[in-house]
Structures are given as C-alpha cells and as structure tokens.
Design an enzyme around this catalytic site. Structure first.
Site, mmCIF file in Angstrom:
data_model
loop_
_atom_site.group_PDB
_atom_site.id
_atom_site.type_symbol
_atom_site.label_atom_id
_atom_site.label_comp_id
_atom_site.label_asym_id
_atom_site.label_seq_id
_atom_site.Cartn_x
_atom_site.Cartn_y
_atom_site.Cartn_z
ATOM 1 N N LYS A 54 0.838 -1.204 0.000
ATOM 2 C CA LYS A 54 0.000 0.000 0.000
ATOM 3 C C LYS A 54 0.869 1.249 0.000
ATOM 4 O O LYS A 54 0.581 2.221 -0.695
ATOM 5 C CB LYS A 54 -0.948 -0.017 1.219
ATOM 6 C CG LYS A 54 -2.050 -1.061 1.076
ATOM 7 C CD LYS A 54 -2.776 -1.344 2.378
ATOM 8 C CE LYS A 54 -3.714 -2.535 2.213
ATOM 9 N NZ LYS A 54 -4.363 -2.962 3.443
ATOM 10 N N GLN A 98 -5.197 -2.113 9.767
ATOM 11 C CA GLN A 98 -4.874 -3.370 9.093
ATOM 12 C C GLN A 98 -5.361 -4.552 9.927
ATOM 13 O O GLN A 98 -5.054 -4.655 11.110
ATOM 14 C CB GLN A 98 -3.349 -3.447 8.868
ATOM 15 C CG GLN A 98 -2.900 -4.622 8.037
ATOM 16 C CD GLN A 98 -3.390 -4.563 6.591
ATOM 17 O OE1 GLN A 98 -3.373 -3.519 5.958
ATOM 18 N NE2 GLN A 98 -3.843 -5.690 6.078
ATOM 19 N N ASP A 121 -11.525 1.708 3.697
ATOM 20 C CA ASP A 121 -11.736 0.267 3.513
ATOM 21 C C ASP A 121 -13.223 -0.044 3.306
ATOM 22 O O ASP A 121 -13.578 -1.147 2.912
ATOM 23 C CB ASP A 121 -11.243 -0.505 4.747
ATOM 24 C CG ASP A 121 -9.848 -1.099 4.555
ATOM 25 O OD1 ASP A 121 -9.441 -1.275 3.399
ATOM 26 O OD2 ASP A 121 -9.192 -1.383 5.573
#
Ligand code: NAD
Length: 285
Positions: A54, A98, A121
C-alpha cells in the site's frame, strides 16, 4: 477461414497500473496531496507485506502515506485514541486499521470508531449501509469494488447475467453480491453450507470465488466461455494460489490469475477511495 476464439486472462496488474496512472494525473492536477494513515498492530508477516504494498502504491500516485505501528500487546483504548486523533486530523483523509487484530482487541469497536468519511476500507456500518442501498456516495469495500472494476475494464457487463459468488464473507462475498445485484445481475450466493456447489456454478455466466479454499473451483464446474474471477488467496507448497484450478479453467473460460488478478485491483481501489474521501472532505472544509 474461421478465426479460433481464445480465452482471455483478466490481468489485474496491468489494469491496476492503468488506474494508478490516471489517478496520479488527477492528483498532480489538483495540486494538493491526499493523505492515508494506516494503523498496524503487531508483526504479522502477511499484514506487513500488505502495508508495504500500500505504501509503494501511494508513493506511485502521489498520496502521502503514514503508518502508526503498535506492539501486539497494545490495549484497545490506545488504538481507539489513535483513531479518534486521526478522525480529528484535517490533514489525514483516509484511515485503515490493518486486519487481523490480536484477539484481545474487539475488531467491531475499532471499525465502529472510524469516521465514515475517512473509512477508505468501506468497513463501517454507515458505508456498508450505503452499499446495501446501492448508493454511490459512500466508500465501497476495496476488494468487491476491484472485482466490479476488473469486469468493467474488460468490457464484461453484468446486467441480466447469472452470476454465482462462492463465499459470503463480510469483506468480499456479501458486499459483492449486493453490488452485482444493484448492477442488474441475477446473483446466487454460495457458502460452506451450500449442498451442491457445481449445480450453481456450471450454468453461470460469471463465477466469482472468494472462499479461500485451494482447488475449490475446477474446470468441470464452469461453463465454457464463461468468466471466472478468483479472489481467493491460498498458500500451496509455499506458492500463492487462488481458489480456482487456473491451468485447466484458463483453457475453456476467461479467468483472473492469482497472483496478478484481484489483489492489485484491491490496492488500486484503496487509492481511489482515498482520493474520493479527500475530495469530499475538501469540499466540506
Ligand atoms: P471469510 O472467511 O470471511 O469468508 C469465506 C466464505 O467462504 C464464507 O462465506 C464461507 O462459508 C465460504 N466457504 C468456505 N469454504 C467453502 C467451501 N468449501 N465451499 C463454499 N464456500 C465456502 O473470508 P473473506 O475475508 O471473505 O476472504 C475470502 C478469500 O478471499 C480468502 O482467501 C482471502 O484471503 C481472499 N481475499 C482476497 C483479497 C484480495 O485482495 N485478493 C482481499 C480480501 C480477501
């Protein structure tokens, strides 16, 4: 002389590269850089690999990236405090925590604490609700959004098509079923309790597998000239594999590979979501 039709590989790597190029141009023209913050807990090898990917992708398109790292013993309240600070920070436009998190931290509390406008997300209930309603003003989860985009970039329409999705998880299968239905597909959702998987896949125009079971989808289960999107990630003899028998299916149907299919599309959609969040937050400032 008749031309022999060949099956197609849906190349997520190339498609994601194109998307990143277009996004880099938009960000360059805008002048101000969006910023993504990642909260990473512990030393999980796969999580470290994902956040590194990322970070690299952000650098390519001109998104500022920052990773807040915490030891695996960190308390939930410390993570919630870092989220609250990020929510209030006008210089940060996207936030991801995460996953997975250590077992003593409640994932639901963590996700619920994220400001929905920065939830790149697409995991908060607010954004899940937008997805459920088929609204376009929320932030959609990156992997199913990446599947939809991969199909559209290859000119594969879903309206009126019979699509079977294997896997009904919260992150991929469930939201993907909603997105496909909103786009006019007739969707069959299969999962671990499905009795006869083949009966649901063999006549489908498109099969998406997001179960995380190697070799779940074999060539006898798909229709010739159908499209297979493989979302699964499995380690087999140290190698990365999807859910589908790629070698055999690629001879009869169009298919996305693993690696190099949905994975790079997921990262590209995270970048797009960060840019979308940035534009919305800027317009409200
Ligand atoms: P999940 O555990 O939340 O959901 C898995 C689903 O698969 C469940 O609905 C389960 O019932 C179903 N399932 C399990 N075994 C099955 C079987 N034998 N037959 C039919 N259905 C079965 O998992 P998830 O988070 O949705 O992830 C699914 C897969 O996608 C995993 O391999 C994951 O690593 C991968 N993934 C890939 C990306 C990417 O960017 N490529 C992103 C997220 C997840």
């Amino acid at each position: 002389m008749s031309k022999i039709q060949k099956t197609m590989i849906l190349d997520g790597r190339k498609t994601a590269e194109k998307i990143r190029g277009a996004l880099a141009e938009k960000i360059r023209k805008h002048g101000k850089k969006p910023k993504l913050r990642v909260i990473l807990v512990g030393e999980d090898a796969a999580s470290l690999a994902y956040v590194t990917r990322k970070e690299k992708a952000c650098a390519e398109v001109g998104i500022e990236y920052e990773c807040l790292r915490f030891p695996k013993e960190v308390q939930e309240e410390d993570i919630l405090r870092a989220i609250a600070e990020t929510n209030d920070d006008r210089n940060v436009h996207g936030l991801i925590v995460q996953l997975p998190l250590p077992p003593h931290i409640d994932k639901r509390n963590v996700v619920a604490a994220i400001n929905e406008m920065k939830d790149v997300d697409g995991f908060t209930q607010w954004n899940a609700g937008k997805c459920f309603l088929g609204k376009t003003d929320g932030l959609l989860p990156c992997t199913p959004k990446g599947v939809m985009r991969l199909l559209s970039e290859y000119g594969i329409g879903v309206t009126g098509k019979d699509v079977t999705v294997i896997g009904y998880g919260d992150i991929v299968g469930k939201p993907l079923c909603l997105m496909l239905s909103s786009a006019g597909a007739t969707v069959t959702a299969c999962h671990s309790k499905t009795r006869d998987l083949k009966s649901h896949t063999q006549n489908a125009d498109i099969v998406v597998s997001a179960a995380g079971v190697a070799n779940l989808l074999t060539a006898d289960m798909v229709h010739p000239w159908s499209v297979v999107i493989d979302v699964g990630i499995n380690r087999v003899d140290g190698k990365l594999r999807g859910d589908a028998d790629f070698e055999a299916i690629s001879r009869i149907a169009d298919i996305s590979p693993v690696p190099g299919g949905v994975g790079p599309m997921t990262v590209a959609m995270l970048l797009e979501n960060t840019y979308e969040a940035f534009l919305r937050l800027e317009s409200e400032a």
